[in-house]
Design a protein around this motif. Sequence first.
Motif, PDB file in Angstrom:
ATOM      1  N   HIS A 153       0.836  -1.204   0.000  1.00  0.00           N
ATOM      2  CA  HIS A 153       0.000   0.000   0.000  1.00  0.00           C
ATOM      3  C   HIS A 153       0.869   1.253   0.000  1.00  0.00           C
ATOM      4  O   HIS A 153       1.971   1.262   0.566  1.00  0.00           O
ATOM      5  CB  HIS A 153      -0.913   0.053   1.232  1.00  0.00           C
ATOM      6  N   GLN A 154       0.356   2.296  -0.609  1.00  0.00           N
ATOM      7  CA  GLN A 154       0.935   3.631  -0.504  1.00  0.00           C
ATOM      8  C   GLN A 154       0.220   4.338   0.639  1.00  0.00           C
ATOM      9  O   GLN A 154      -1.007   4.329   0.722  1.00  0.00           O
ATOM     10  CB  GLN A 154       0.739   4.402  -1.812  1.00  0.00           C
ATOM     11  N   ILE A 155       0.990   4.961   1.522  1.00  0.00           N
ATOM     12  CA  ILE A 155       0.429   5.573   2.731  1.00  0.00           C
ATOM     13  C   ILE A 155       0.775   7.055   2.768  1.00  0.00           C
ATOM     14  O   ILE A 155       1.918   7.453   2.532  1.00  0.00           O
ATOM     15  CB  ILE A 155       0.986   4.892   4.000  1.00  0.00           C
ATOM     16  N   SER A 156      -0.210   7.876   3.078  1.00  0.00           N
ATOM     17  CA  SER A 156       0.010   9.311   3.289  1.00  0.00           C
ATOM     18  C   SER A 156      -0.864   9.777   4.435  1.00  0.00           C
ATOM     19  O   SER A 156      -1.800   9.088   4.849  1.00  0.00           O
ATOM     20  CB  SER A 156      -0.315  10.111   2.024  1.00  0.00           C
ATOM     21  N   ALA A 157      -0.554  10.967   4.951  1.00  0.00           N
ATOM     22  CA  ALA A 157      -1.323  11.508   6.079  1.00  0.00           C
ATOM     23  C   ALA A 157      -1.376  13.021   5.987  1.00  0.00           C
ATOM     24  O   ALA A 157      -0.438  13.667   5.503  1.00  0.00           O
ATOM     25  CB  ALA A 157      -0.695  11.083   7.407  1.00  0.00           C
ATOM     26  N   VAL A 158      -2.476  13.581   6.479  1.00  0.00           N
ATOM     27  CA  VAL A 158      -2.649  15.035   6.453  1.00  0.00           C
ATOM     28  C   VAL A 158      -3.506  15.443   7.642  1.00  0.00           C
ATOM     29  O   VAL A 158      -4.274  14.643   8.179  1.00  0.00           O
ATOM     30  CB  VAL A 158      -3.309  15.483   5.119  1.00  0.00           C
ATOM     31  N   SER A 159      -3.362  16.701   8.040  1.00  0.00           N
ATOM     32  CA  SER A 159      -4.167  17.228   9.141  1.00  0.00           C
ATOM     33  C   SER A 159      -5.334  18.045   8.602  1.00  0.00           C
ATOM     34  O   SER A 159      -5.253  18.651   7.525  1.00  0.00           O
ATOM     35  CB  SER A 159      -3.317  18.113  10.064  1.00  0.00           C
ATOM     36  N   VAL A 160      -6.422  18.041   9.337  1.00  0.00           N
ATOM     37  CA  VAL A 160      -7.573  18.909   9.086  1.00  0.00           C
ATOM     38  C   VAL A 160      -8.044  19.419  10.440  1.00  0.00           C
ATOM     39  O   VAL A 160      -7.696  18.875  11.486  1.00  0.00           O
ATOM     40  CB  VAL A 160      -8.725  18.168   8.361  1.00  0.00           C
ATOM     41  N   GLY A 161      -8.839  20.473  10.423  1.00  0.00           N
ATOM     42  CA  GLY A 161      -9.324  21.004  11.689  1.00  0.00           C
ATOM     43  C   GLY A 161     -10.362  22.087  11.495  1.00  0.00           C
ATOM     44  O   GLY A 161     -10.670  22.489  10.368  1.00  0.00           O
ATOM     45  N   ILE A 162     -10.897  22.529  12.614  1.00  0.00           N
ATOM     46  CA  ILE A 162     -11.859  23.637  12.615  1.00  0.00           C
ATOM     47  C   ILE A 162     -11.210  24.805  13.349  1.00  0.00           C
ATOM     48  O   ILE A 162     -10.854  24.699  14.527  1.00  0.00           O
ATOM     49  CB  ILE A 162     -13.173  23.232  13.296  1.00  0.00           C
ATOM     50  N   GLN A 213      -4.295   7.501   5.224  1.00  0.00           N
ATOM     51  CA  GLN A 213      -5.035   6.739   4.226  1.00  0.00           C
ATOM     52  C   GLN A 213      -4.114   5.966   3.293  1.00  0.00           C
ATOM     53  O   GLN A 213      -2.926   6.282   3.168  1.00  0.00           O
ATOM     54  CB  GLN A 213      -5.899   7.689   3.373  1.00  0.00           C
ATOM     55  N   THR A 214      -4.700   4.968   2.614  1.00  0.00           N
ATOM     56  CA  THR A 214      -4.000   4.218   1.579  1.00  0.00           C
ATOM     57  C   THR A 214      -4.238   4.875   0.228  1.00  0.00           C
ATOM     58  O   THR A 214      -4.990   5.851   0.109  1.00  0.00           O
ATOM     59  CB  THR A 214      -4.500   2.768   1.515  1.00  0.00           C
ATOM     60  N   GLU A 215      -3.633   4.274  -0.804  1.00  0.00           N
ATOM     61  CA  GLU A 215      -3.757   4.827  -2.155  1.00  0.00           C
ATOM     62  C   GLU A 215      -5.175   4.767  -2.691  1.00  0.00           C
ATOM     63  O   GLU A 215      -5.541   5.536  -3.590  1.00  0.00           O
ATOM     64  CB  GLU A 215      -2.805   4.107  -3.122  1.00  0.00           C
ATOM     65  N   SER A 216      -6.007   3.889  -2.150  1.00  0.00           N
ATOM     66  CA  SER A 216      -7.394   3.793  -2.606  1.00  0.00           C
ATOM     67  C   SER A 216      -8.346   4.622  -1.749  1.00  0.00           C
ATOM     68  O   SER A 216      -9.557   4.580  -1.949  1.00  0.00           O
ATOM     69  CB  SER A 216      -7.845   2.326  -2.609  1.00  0.00           C
ATOM     70  N   GLY A 217      -7.789   5.388  -0.818  1.00  0.00           N
ATOM     71  CA  GLY A 217      -8.612   6.242   0.026  1.00  0.00           C
ATOM     72  C   GLY A 217      -9.134   5.552   1.274  1.00  0.00           C
ATOM     73  O   GLY A 217      -9.877   6.165   2.050  1.00  0.00           O
ATOM     74  N   GLU A 218      -8.760   4.283   1.488  1.00  0.00           N
ATOM     75  CA  GLU A 218      -9.186   3.606   2.709  1.00  0.00           C
ATOM     76  C   GLU A 218      -8.470   4.226   3.905  1.00  0.00           C
ATOM     77  O   GLU A 218      -7.313   4.646   3.810  1.00  0.00           O
ATOM     78  CB  GLU A 218      -8.870   2.116   2.625  1.00  0.00           C
ATOM     79  N   PHE A 219      -9.144   4.259   5.038  1.00  0.00           N
ATOM     80  CA  PHE A 219      -8.580   4.884   6.230  1.00  0.00           C
ATOM     81  C   PHE A 219      -7.733   3.891   7.013  1.00  0.00           C
ATOM     82  O   PHE A 219      -8.153   2.767   7.282  1.00  0.00           O
ATOM     83  CB  PHE A 219      -9.691   5.434   7.126  1.00  0.00           C
ATOM     84  N   VAL A 220      -6.542   4.336   7.384  1.00  0.00           N
ATOM     85  CA  VAL A 220      -5.665   3.558   8.244  1.00  0.00           C
ATOM     86  C   VAL A 220      -5.850   3.988   9.689  1.00  0.00           C
ATOM     87  O   VAL A 220      -5.946   3.170  10.596  1.00  0.00           O
ATOM     88  CB  VAL A 220      -4.191   3.732   7.820  1.00  0.00           C
ATOM     89  N   CYS A 233      -9.409  13.508   2.507  1.00  0.00           N
ATOM     90  CA  CYS A 233      -9.307  12.641   1.328  1.00  0.00           C
ATOM     91  C   CYS A 233      -8.713  13.398   0.149  1.00  0.00           C
ATOM     92  O   CYS A 233      -7.848  12.883  -0.577  1.00  0.00           O
ATOM     93  CB  CYS A 233     -10.675  12.084   0.965  1.00  0.00           C
ATOM     94  N   SER A 234      -9.175  14.626  -0.041  1.00  0.00           N
ATOM     95  CA  SER A 234      -8.659  15.448  -1.130  1.00  0.00           C
ATOM     96  C   SER A 234      -7.183  15.758  -0.924  1.00  0.00           C
ATOM     97  O   SER A 234      -6.376  15.670  -1.854  1.00  0.00           O
ATOM     98  CB  SER A 234      -9.468  16.747  -1.217  1.00  0.00           C
ATOM     99  N   GLY A 235      -6.809  16.133   0.305  1.00  0.00           N
ATOM    100  CA  GLY A 235      -5.417  16.457   0.598  1.00  0.00           C
ATOM    101  C   GLY A 235      -4.501  15.258   0.445  1.00  0.00           C
ATOM    102  O   GLY A 235      -3.402  15.366  -0.122  1.00  0.00           O
ATOM    103  N   ASN A 236      -4.937  14.100   0.944  1.00  0.00           N
ATOM    104  CA  ASN A 236      -4.110  12.905   0.840  1.00  0.00           C
ATOM    105  C   ASN A 236      -3.917  12.470  -0.609  1.00  0.00           C
ATOM    106  O   ASN A 236      -2.841  11.988  -0.984  1.00  0.00           O
ATOM    107  CB  ASN A 236      -4.719  11.770   1.660  1.00  0.00           C
ATOM    108  N   GLU A 237      -4.945  12.637  -1.423  1.00  0.00           N
ATOM    109  CA  GLU A 237      -4.808  12.296  -2.840  1.00  0.00           C
ATOM    110  C   GLU A 237      -3.709  13.131  -3.492  1.00  0.00           C
ATOM    111  O   GLU A 237      -2.893  12.618  -4.272  1.00  0.00           O
ATOM    112  CB  GLU A 237      -6.135  12.499  -3.558  1.00  0.00           C
TER     113      GLU A 237
END
Length: 244
Positions: free
Chosen positions: A164-173, A198-205, A229-233
Amino acid sequence: MDSIKSDFQRPDGREFDELRPCRIYPHWTDNPEGSVLIECGKTRVLCTASWEDKVPQWREGTGLGWVTAEYAMIPRATGTRNSRERDGAKNSRSQEISRLIGRSLRMAVDFEAMGENAIYIDCDVLQADGGTRTASITGGWIALREAADWALKNGKAAKDFVRHQISAVSVGIVDGAEVLDLPYAEDCRASTDMNVVQTESGEFVEIQGTGEKAPFTSSQLSFLLDLACSGNEKLRIKQREALA
């Protein structure tokens, strides 16, 4: 996505759904089997991957490999000097982030295909401006990928064990607005803070989400996950470009 304050202005002028400039420099150092310098805005993290032809003692005889991670900040990664962390004396924050990185990157690996070998991912924050753990995961995956390529090239592994390809990003209010990829100026004011792996298919880790100063609704959660999801892509595109 249908939620955002129309009059909200971010400190650095970005749109609410815009990543900070992300630069990735693969093969950053010569000695490790994998290494990368990743810059997300003003956050800079050096990630290295070290291969060992053995696994920890508790893993011996299983036929399975192992991946683990360590995270630390150098003393002047922030505005004031922190004491250098010593082996066995990491603070609770560094331990928690190390475990998060390790869990996230282990999801990428087929341990049976890896054999009884280990990869140690070290993530050293050179400069911190928010999002150090997500940058470490995103950069750490590239270092892992480089180490796997090295293992294949040098006959240490019979087949590719990165599944799997793995990436991570932060979001917040922040100030009532949902935003992507928070620098410190926003992170310290956020009423909700979340890290999404998330993985390359958008599944959550993994999803780490906390109402720091106020609770959040299910619709806000849905919006934040869409942002992530948008940021990780976009980050996964950056990862592939760096490796290419």
